[in-house]
Design an enzyme around this catalytic site. Structure first.
Site, PDB file in Angstrom:
ATOM      1  N   GLN B 124       0.852  -1.192   0.000  1.00  0.00           N
ATOM      2  CA  GLN B 124       0.000   0.000   0.000  1.00  0.00           C
ATOM      3  C   GLN B 124       0.890   1.245   0.000  1.00  0.00           C
ATOM      4  O   GLN B 124       1.577   1.508   0.987  1.00  0.00           O
ATOM      5  CB  GLN B 124      -0.891  -0.019   1.252  1.00  0.00           C
ATOM      6  CG  GLN B 124      -1.806   1.166   1.399  1.00  0.00           C
ATOM      7  CD  GLN B 124      -2.474   1.197   2.773  1.00  0.00           C
ATOM      8  OE1 GLN B 124      -1.813   1.077   3.804  1.00  0.00           O
ATOM      9  NE2 GLN B 124      -3.778   1.346   2.795  1.00  0.00           N
ATOM     10  N   GLY B 125       0.869   1.995  -1.077  1.00  0.00           N
ATOM     11  CA  GLY B 125       1.691   3.199  -1.168  1.00  0.00           C
ATOM     12  C   GLY B 125       0.877   4.454  -0.912  1.00  0.00           C
ATOM     13  O   GLY B 125       0.457   5.136  -1.851  1.00  0.00           O
ATOM     14  N   TYR B 126       0.628   4.717   0.334  1.00  0.00           N
ATOM     15  CA  TYR B 126      -0.153   5.912   0.707  1.00  0.00           C
ATOM     16  C   TYR B 126       0.734   6.942   1.405  1.00  0.00           C
ATOM     17  O   TYR B 126       0.924   8.040   0.934  1.00  0.00           O
ATOM     18  CB  TYR B 126      -1.305   5.547   1.663  1.00  0.00           C
ATOM     19  CG  TYR B 126      -2.486   4.837   1.038  1.00  0.00           C
ATOM     20  CD1 TYR B 126      -2.454   4.373  -0.265  1.00  0.00           C
ATOM     21  CD2 TYR B 126      -3.649   4.632   1.775  1.00  0.00           C
ATOM     22  CE1 TYR B 126      -3.545   3.714  -0.820  1.00  0.00           C
ATOM     23  CE2 TYR B 126      -4.744   3.986   1.230  1.00  0.00           C
ATOM     24  CZ  TYR B 126      -4.691   3.526  -0.059  1.00  0.00           C
ATOM     25  OH  TYR B 126      -5.775   2.880  -0.585  1.00  0.00           O
ATOM     26  N   SER B 127       1.256   6.559   2.595  1.00  0.00           N
ATOM     27  CA  SER B 127       1.954   7.527   3.444  1.00  0.00           C
ATOM     28  C   SER B 127       3.213   8.049   2.785  1.00  0.00           C
ATOM     29  O   SER B 127       3.899   7.331   2.044  1.00  0.00           O
ATOM     30  CB  SER B 127       2.339   6.872   4.767  1.00  0.00           C
ATOM     31  OG  SER B 127       1.207   6.348   5.401  1.00  0.00           O
ATOM     32  N   SER B 159       4.579  -1.183   4.070  1.00  0.00           N
ATOM     33  CA  SER B 159       4.760  -2.533   4.626  1.00  0.00           C
ATOM     34  C   SER B 159       4.862  -3.551   3.496  1.00  0.00           C
ATOM     35  O   SER B 159       4.058  -3.531   2.565  1.00  0.00           O
ATOM     36  CB  SER B 159       3.582  -2.930   5.522  1.00  0.00           C
ATOM     37  OG  SER B 159       3.410  -2.020   6.565  1.00  0.00           O
ATOM     38  N   GLU B 242      -9.910  -1.600   5.610  1.00  0.00           N
ATOM     39  CA  GLU B 242      -8.742  -1.852   6.445  1.00  0.00           C
ATOM     40  C   GLU B 242      -9.092  -1.645   7.913  1.00  0.00           C
ATOM     41  O   GLU B 242      -8.738  -2.430   8.777  1.00  0.00           O
ATOM     42  CB  GLU B 242      -7.609  -0.907   6.039  1.00  0.00           C
ATOM     43  CG  GLU B 242      -6.341  -1.117   6.859  1.00  0.00           C
ATOM     44  CD  GLU B 242      -5.183  -0.239   6.401  1.00  0.00           C
ATOM     45  OE1 GLU B 242      -5.352   0.500   5.423  1.00  0.00           O
ATOM     46  OE2 GLU B 242      -4.132  -0.296   7.048  1.00  0.00           O
TER      47      GLU B 242
HETATM   48  C1  LIG Z   1       3.185  -0.753  11.586  1.00  0.00           C
HETATM   49  C2  LIG Z   1       2.823   0.251  10.561  1.00  0.00           C
HETATM   50  C3  LIG Z   1       2.556  -0.154   9.261  1.00  0.00           C
HETATM   51  C4  LIG Z   1       2.240   0.787   8.297  1.00  0.00           C
HETATM   52  N1  LIG Z   1       2.018   0.361   7.010  1.00  0.00           N
HETATM   53  C5  LIG Z   1       1.767   1.266   6.043  1.00  0.00           C
HETATM   54  C6  LIG Z   1       1.629   0.867   4.675  1.00  0.00           C
HETATM   55  O1  LIG Z   1       1.734  -0.312   4.347  1.00  0.00           O
HETATM   56  N2  LIG Z   1       1.403   1.796   3.737  1.00  0.00           N
HETATM   57  C7  LIG Z   1       1.272   3.130   4.075  1.00  0.00           C
HETATM   58  O2  LIG Z   1       1.017   3.933   3.187  1.00  0.00           O
HETATM   59  N3  LIG Z   1       1.407   3.557   5.356  1.00  0.00           N
HETATM   60  C8  LIG Z   1       1.669   2.647   6.346  1.00  0.00           C
HETATM   61  N4  LIG Z   1       1.845   3.080   7.636  1.00  0.00           N
HETATM   62  C9  LIG Z   1       1.788   4.493   7.922  1.00  0.00           C
HETATM   63  C10 LIG Z   1       0.624   4.944   8.760  1.00  0.00           C
HETATM   64  O3  LIG Z   1      -0.554   4.997   8.014  1.00  0.00           O
HETATM   65  C11 LIG Z   1       1.010   6.306   9.339  1.00  0.00           C
HETATM   66  O4  LIG Z   1       2.070   6.079  10.244  1.00  0.00           O
HETATM   67  C12 LIG Z   1      -0.126   6.957  10.077  1.00  0.00           C
HETATM   68  O5  LIG Z   1      -1.135   7.350   9.192  1.00  0.00           O
HETATM   69  C13 LIG Z   1       0.365   8.183  10.863  1.00  0.00           C
HETATM   70  O6  LIG Z   1       1.120   9.054  10.058  1.00  0.00           O
HETATM   71  P1  LIG Z   1       2.577   9.565  10.528  1.00  0.00           P
HETATM   72  O7  LIG Z   1       3.356   8.371  10.903  1.00  0.00           O
HETATM   73  O8  LIG Z   1       3.081  10.466   9.501  1.00  0.00           O
HETATM   74  O9  LIG Z   1       2.310  10.384  11.865  1.00  0.00           O
HETATM   75  P2  LIG Z   1       1.814  11.916  11.964  1.00  0.00           P
HETATM   76  O10 LIG Z   1       0.594  12.118  11.140  1.00  0.00           O
HETATM   77  O11 LIG Z   1       2.962  12.833  11.733  1.00  0.00           O
HETATM   78  O12 LIG Z   1       1.383  11.942  13.494  1.00  0.00           O
HETATM   79  C14 LIG Z   1       2.301  12.197  14.573  1.00  0.00           C
HETATM   80  C15 LIG Z   1       1.467  12.405  15.830  1.00  0.00           C
HETATM   81  O13 LIG Z   1       0.603  13.562  15.629  1.00  0.00           O
HETATM   82  C16 LIG Z   1      -0.732  13.204  15.844  1.00  0.00           C
HETATM   83  N5  LIG Z   1      -1.608  13.937  14.938  1.00  0.00           N
HETATM   84  C17 LIG Z   1      -1.466  14.148  13.616  1.00  0.00           C
HETATM   85  N6  LIG Z   1      -2.505  14.834  13.114  1.00  0.00           N
HETATM   86  C18 LIG Z   1      -3.348  15.053  14.157  1.00  0.00           C
HETATM   87  C19 LIG Z   1      -4.608  15.696  14.293  1.00  0.00           C
HETATM   88  N7  LIG Z   1      -5.253  16.242  13.259  1.00  0.00           N
HETATM   89  N8  LIG Z   1      -5.171  15.719  15.514  1.00  0.00           N
HETATM   90  C20 LIG Z   1      -4.559  15.155  16.574  1.00  0.00           C
HETATM   91  N9  LIG Z   1      -3.370  14.550  16.515  1.00  0.00           N
HETATM   92  C21 LIG Z   1      -2.779  14.490  15.319  1.00  0.00           C
HETATM   93  C22 LIG Z   1      -0.783  11.715  15.578  1.00  0.00           C
HETATM   94  O14 LIG Z   1      -1.884  11.126  16.239  1.00  0.00           O
HETATM   95  C23 LIG Z   1       0.536  11.229  16.111  1.00  0.00           C
HETATM   96  O15 LIG Z   1       0.435  11.023  17.501  1.00  0.00           O
HETATM   97  C24 LIG Z   1       2.179   2.150   8.622  1.00  0.00           C
HETATM   98  C25 LIG Z   1       2.433   2.563   9.934  1.00  0.00           C
HETATM   99  C26 LIG Z   1       2.773   1.639  10.895  1.00  0.00           C
HETATM  100  C27 LIG Z   1       3.069   2.115  12.268  1.00  0.00           C
END
Ligand SMILES: Cc1cc2nc3c(=O)[nH]c(=O)nc-3n(C[C@H](O)[C@H](O)[C@H](O)COP(=O)(O)OP(=O)(O)OC[C@H]3O[C@@H](n4cnc5c(N)ncnc54)[C@H](O)[C@@H]3O)c2cc1C
Ligand SMILES: Cc1cc2nc3c(=O)[nH]c(=O)nc-3n(C[C@H](O)[C@H](O)[C@H](O)COP(=O)(O)OP(=O)(O)OC[C@H]3O[C@@H](n4cnc5c(N)ncnc54)[C@H](O)[C@@H]3O)c2cc1C
Lengths: 360, 412
Positions: B124-127, B159, B242
Site C-alpha cells: 500500500q503506497g499511501y503515506s 509494509s 482496512e
Molecule cells: C506498523 C505500521 C505499518 C504501516 N504500514 C503502512 C503501509 O503499508 N502503507 C502506508 O502507506 N502507510 C503505512 N503506515 C503508515 C501509517 O498509516 C502512518 O504512520 C499513520 O497514518 C500516521 O502518520 P505519521 O506516521 O506520519 O504520523 P503523523 O501524522 O505525523 O502523526 C504524529 C502524531 O501527531 C498526531 N496527529 C497528527 N494529526 C493530528 C490531528 N489532526 N489531531 C490530533 N493529533 C494528530 C498523531 O496522532 C501522532 O500522535 C504504517 C504505519 C505503521 C506504524
C-alpha cells in the site's frame, strides 16, 4: 444469533424513560433528596402503573414474568434519571430470592404485593460479601440477632430480607427491627444499618443448605447496579457533550478544542462496550446459567471502573460549573459513587470472578 | 437477544470444525513474513475450494462465489481463531474490495484471481514523509506523458514493499485542484524501472516496512482505478475495509486465553502467577475489558446482519481493540518479569540465529507489545480515531480550519 434488544424491550425502555423525563426532572430529584425522601409517593405510584415492580415476579403471582434484561433496562433508566426510588433491593433482589427459595406460602404472600408496589423489601446481604464494623447476623429458632450493614432500600422498607452468616435468607418485619438510615453521598437512595435482637423471622426454605440462592440474589443485584451506573454515566456523558457544544471560550465552542473532544471520545469509547456487557450479563442470568455469576461480577466491576472515569471526566468538561450544586451534575456523580461500593467494590468482585473460574 | 445459532448455522459450524479437524495438518504456521510459501498457497487454494476463503468473491474472479452471509463468515473466522489455525484470506483486504467496488471489468479479471490465490502480493503506497495523518496532502506526483503517467516522489512505511509484486498507490495528478480532488489511485508492478525500495528496520528489530522511491516511473494511464482526481474517494473505500480488520475481538480473546495458560505455568518463588492476588486482579480486569469488546462485536455483527449502520459501537473498534491487544501484551510481559524482556536482536523468531536463554514463546510478547503500538499508530492513529469519534459519532464541531497555500480551491 441476535445480540440486540427486541421491540418490546425497546418499548419498555422508552416508556420508562419518557415517564421519568416528564415526572422526575432534576428539580424533583433535588426536592426529594433535600427532604430525605427516597420513596416519594407520586413517583412510586407512577412506576407501579408502568409495571416496573412486577417485571421479575412470575405471572402466577401477579407479575409479568419478564427477565433480568428487562429489569436491567429499567435500572438503566432509573440511574439515568437519578430517580429517588427503591429498586435494586426491593424490586429485583427480593423477588429473585423469593421466587428461587421461598415456600409456596411465602411466594403467595409477598410476590403479588411486590408486583403491585404495596410492599417494599429492604435487602441485607452485605456480610455475605464482606463484613465491616462487626456486621453479621445469626439465626436461631425463628429469630435473628446481629447487625446487617448497608441494607439496600432499607429505610423505605416495610419488610426485610436478611442473610444470616451461613447465607440463608430470612424475612422479618421492618417494624420489629431497629432500622437506622446511613446517610451516604447519594441522597436519592436509602441504605441502612439494621440491628436485630432475637427478632422474629421466617427463613426461605430454599436458601438453606447451600449458598446458591443468596449468590443468585447478589448476582442480580450486581447486574442492576451495573445497569444503574450505565444509565447514570450515559447521562453524564450526554450532558458533557451538550455542554461542550454550547459553552464558548476563546471565541470557540469548547467542544472544538481537541483536549475536550478527546475527553468526550474517551468517555464514549469506554462506556459504549459497557452497554453490551450489561445486556450480556442480564441475559446470561437465565439463558446461560453457567456464565451467570461470572458475568454479573464482570458487569459490576467493569462498570464501576468506567463509571468512575466518566463521572470525573464529564464533571471536568463542565469546568467550574460541574463542581456546583446548581448544575446538579453531582447527583449522577454520587449515584455512580454509591453503586461502586455496594455489593462489593471492584477488587472484591474481581476476586470472586477469579474464584468462579477456579483461579483461586 | 438470542445467542443461539439456528440449525442451519449450527450445522455450518459443525462443518467448519470437521474440516479443521481433518485438515489441520496441512495448515501452514500462523505467522510468516515475505512471499507466501508453497504450503501457504496450497492451503489457501484448499480453503477457497471449501468456501472458507475468498468466500463471497464471485467465481469469475476465482472466488468461491457464495452469497454474502455475515454470520457464516463470522463463524469461519471464529472457528479458525479458536483452533489457532491460519485462516484464509480474500487476497488483500484493502485492495480486492476496492477493485470489486470500483475497478473495471478488466482490472477485476487481471488482478483478483492471482491475488486471492496468493500468487500476486501487494503493498500500500499511501503515506509519505510529509503526509501521514494528513494523507490528502500527499505530494508524489504523476504527470501524463503520452499514454503513460510519469511518477516522481517518495512513499514511506510501505509494509511488505520488499516482497510485493504490485503496489496500489496514491499520487497527485491534478496539482492545481483542491487537495482532496487532485489525487489518483494507480496500480503498477514493483519491478517497474525507477522504483527503489529501502527497508526500514522497526523497533521490533525486523524490517517490516520500507521507504519507496519513484524516479520517472512510467505507468500506463489505463492502470488507474476510478477517474483522475477521484483517488481520494477510491482510497477511502479501501481505508474503510482496512479499519474494519484492525482491533478484531476474536484475536483479543485468544490472546487472553494464552495469558491465562501462561499464568498457570509461570512461577514466582515456586508459586504459579495465577495464585498471586495482585496479578490475578489485573488479569480479571483485563478479562472484563475483553468481554465488553467481545459483546460489543456481537452487537456490531447483529447490526451488520440486518444491514443497519451500527454507529458508535463500530466507531470505537479500532481504538479500543488495538489498545486492548496492547494491554494484553503488557500484561504478558509483566507476568514474565525479567524473563519478559529477553529478546532476540532480530525480533520474534530470531532465536534461530541467536542463543537467547530462557526466552519464552520465541519473543512473541515483546514483539506484540511493540507491534501493537505500531498498529495503534498505523491505519489512522488513536488521536485521529478520537477526532472521528468526537466529530462523526458525537457530533462535536471540527477544529477551525487553517488555510493551506499548497493547494488550489482554498481547502485546508
Ligand atoms: C506498523 C505500521 C505499518 C504501516 N504500514 C503502512 C503501509 O503499508 N502503507 C502506508 O502507506 N502507510 C503505512 N503506515 C503508515 C501509517 O498509516 C502512518 O504512520 C499513520 O497514518 C500516521 O502518520 P505519521 O506516521 O506520519 O504520523 P503523523 O501524522 O505525523 O502523526 C504524529 C502524531 O501527531 C498526531 N496527529 C497528527 N494529526 C493530528 C490531528 N489532526 N489531531 C490530533 N493529533 C494528530 C498523531 O496522532 C501522532 O500522535 C504504517 C504505519 C505503521 C506504524
Ligand atoms: C473550587 C473552585 C474555586 C474557585 N475559586 C475561584 C475564585 O476564588 N475566584 C475566581 O475568580 N474564580 C474561581 N474559580 C473559577 C476557576 O478559575 C474556573 O472555574 C476555571 O478557570 C475554569 O473556567 P470555567 O469554569 O469557566 O470553565 P471553562 O473555561 O468553560 O472550561 C470548560 C472546559 O473546557 C476546557 N477548556 C476551556 N478552554 C480550553 C482550551 N483553550 N483548550 C482546551 N480546553 C479548554 C476546560 O479545561 C474545561 O474542561 C474557582 C473554581 C473552582 C472549581
Amino acid at each position: 444469533m441476535e445480540f440486540a434488544l427486541n421491540e418490546e424491550q425497546r418499548m419498555l425502555q422508552e416508556s420508562v424513560r419518557g415517564y421519568l423525563e416528564a415526572s422526575c426532572p432534576l428539580d424533583r430529584v433535588r426536592a426529594a433528596a433535600d427532604a430525605g425522601d427516597t420513596r416519594p409517593a407520586d413517583l412510586w405510584e407512577g412506576l407501579v402503573d408502568l409495571g416496573v415492580h412486577a417485571i421479575l415476579v412470575p405471572e402466577e403471582y401477579g407479575g409479568v414474568g419478564l427477565g433480568h434484561l428487562e429489569a436491567a433496562l429499567v435500572a438503566e433508566c432509573l440511574g439515568g434519571a437519578v430517580a429517588p426510588v427503591p429498586y435494586v433491593g426491593s424490586s429485583v433482589m427480593a423477588p429473585v430470592a423469593l421466587a428461587l427459595a421461598g415456600s409456596d406460602a411465602q411466594k403467595d404472600a409477598w410476590l403479588p404485593r411486590i408486583a403491585r408496589g404495596e410492599t417494599v423489601f429492604g435487602v441485607g446481604v452485605t456480610e455475605q460479601i464482606g463484613s465491616r464494623e462487626s456486621g453479621g447476623v445469626a439465626a436461631a429458632g425463628g429469630t435473628l440477632t446481629g447487625k446487617a450493614m448497608f441494607v439496600l432500600d432499607g429505610a423505605d422498607a416495610d419488610m426485610l430480607l436478611i442473610a444470616d452468616r451461613d447465607g440463608a435468607l430470612h424475612i422479618a418485619r421492618a417494624a420489629d427491627a431497629d432500622v437506622k438510615r446511613l446517610p451516604t453521598i447519594d441522597r436519592t437512595r436509602s441504605t441502612s444499618e439494621v440491628s436485630l435482637e432475637a427478632t422474629a423471622a421466617e427463613v426461605l426454605p430454599g436458601s438453606t443448605g447451600s449458598r446458591a440462592a443468596v449468590l443468585a440474589t447478589i448476582d442480580a443485584g450486581r447486574t442492576m447496579l451495573a445497569a444503574d451506573t450505565l444509565g447514570a454515566a450515559q447521562n453524564m456523558l450526554d450532558q458533557a457533550i451538550a455542554y461542550a457544544k454550547e459553552r464558548r471560550q476563546f471565541n470557540r465552542v469548547i467542544g472544538s478544542f481537541q483536549a475536550v473532544k478527546h475527553l468526550c471520545a474517551e468517555m464514549a469509547a469506554a462506556l459504549e462496550p459497557c452497554r453490551s456487557l450489561v445486556w450480556y450479563a442480564a441475559h446470561a442470568s437465565r439463558a446461560i446459567p453457567d456464565e451467570a455469576r461470572l458475568m454479573a461480577c464482570h458487569a459490576k466491576a467493569h462498570l464501576s471502573e468506567v463509571g468512575r472515569f466518566v463521572a470525573r471526566t464529564a464533571t471536568e468538561v463542565h469546568g467550574g460549573m460541574g463542581f456546583t450544586d446548581l448544575l446538579g451534575l453531582h447527583y449522577w456523580f454520587k449515584r455512580i459513587g454509591l453503586d461502586r461500593q455496594l455489593l462489593g467494590a471492584p477488587e472484591i468482585v474481581r476476586e470472586e470472578a477469579a474464584t468462579v473460574q477456579g483461579w483461586v | 437477544m438470542d445467542l443461539a445459532y439456528s440449525p442451519e448455522y449450527a450445522a455450518f459450524r459443525d462443518e467448519v470444525r470437521a474440516f479443521l479437524d481433518s485438515h489441520r495438518d496441512l495448515a501452514p504456521p500462523p505467522m510468516q513474513r515475505g512471499k507466501p510459501s508453497e504450503q501457504a498457497k496450497a492451503w489457501q487454494q484448499l480453503l477457497i475450494e471449501h468456501g472458507y476463503a475468498a468466500r463471497t468473491i464471485p467465481k469469475e474472479y476465482g472466488g468461491y462465489g457464495a452469497e454474502p452471509d455475515i454470520l457464516k463468515s463470522h463463524i469461519i473466522a471464529e472457528e479458525f481463531g479458536k483452533a489457532r489455525i491460519r485462516p484464509g484470506h480474500d487476497g488483500d483486504n484493502r485492495l480486492v474490495p476496492t477493485l470489486l467496488e470500483l475497478g473495471t471489468e478488466e482490472q477485476k479479471r487481471t488482478y483478483i484471481p492471482p491475488t486471492i490465490r496468493g500468487e500476486m502480493t501487494w503493498c500500500q503506497g499511501y503515506s509519505e514523509p510529509g503526509s501521514g495523518s494528513d494523507l490528502a496532502s500527499l505530494s508524489t506526483k504523476a504527470e501524463v506523458d503520452g499514454d503513460d503517467f510519469v511518477i516522481n516522489g517518495q512513499k514511506i512505511w510501505t509494509s511488505g514493499a520488499q516482497y510485493a509484486d504490485m503496489i496500489f498507490c496514491l499520487v497527485r495528478t491534478e496539482p492545481d485542484a483542491p487537495k482532496h480532488q487532485g489525487i489518483s489511485y494507480l496500480l503498477f508492478p514493483m519491478d517497474t524501472p525507477g522504483i527503489e525500495v529501502r527497508p526500514l528496520v522497526t523497533m521490533t528489530g525486523e524490517a517490516t516496512f520500507n521507504e519507496t522511491f519513484f524516479t520517472d516511473v512510467r505507468v500506463p494511464t489505463s492502470q488507474i482505478v476510478g477517474r483522475r482526481g477521484e483517488g481520494w474517494f477510491v482510497a477511502n473505500a479501501t481505508l474503510k475495509h482496512e479499519r474494519g480488520g484492525l482491533g478484531d475481538p476474536n484475536q483479543a480473546e485468544s490472546r487472553f486465553h494464552q495469558i491465562v495458560e501462561m499464568m498457570r505455568e509461570e512461577t514466582l518463588d515456586g508459586e504459579p502467577l495465577l495464585s498471586q492476588a495482585t496479578y490475578r486482579d489485573r488479569l480479571v480486569a483485563l478479562q472484563g475489558q475483553m468481554l465488553a469488546m467481545k459483546f460489543n462485536g456481537m452487537r456490531v455483527l447483529t447490526h451488520n446482519v440486518r444491514d443497519e449502520e451500527p454507529g458508535l459501537p463500530r466507531w470505537i473498534v479500532k481504538l479500543n481493540g488495538c489498545e486492548l491487544n496492547h494491554r494484553m501484551a503488557e500484561m504478558a510481559i509483566d507476568i514474565l518479569g525479567e524473563l519478559g524482556v529477553l529478546y532476540p536482536s532480530k525480533g520474534f523468531g530470531g532465536h534461530r540465529d541467536e542463543d537467547v536463554p530462557y526466552l519464552r514463546d520465541a519473543g512473541f510478547w515483546q514483539q506484540r507489545y511493540m507491534m501493537d503500538l505500531g498498529l495503534i499508530i498505523g491505519g489512522g492513529t488513536a488521536q485521529i480515531q478520537k477526532n472521528m469519534i468526537g466529530e462523526r459519532a458525537l457530533g462535536l464541531p471540527k477544529e477551525p480550519k487553517v488555510a493551506d497555500p499548497r493547494f488550489g480551491g482554498g481547502a485546508a
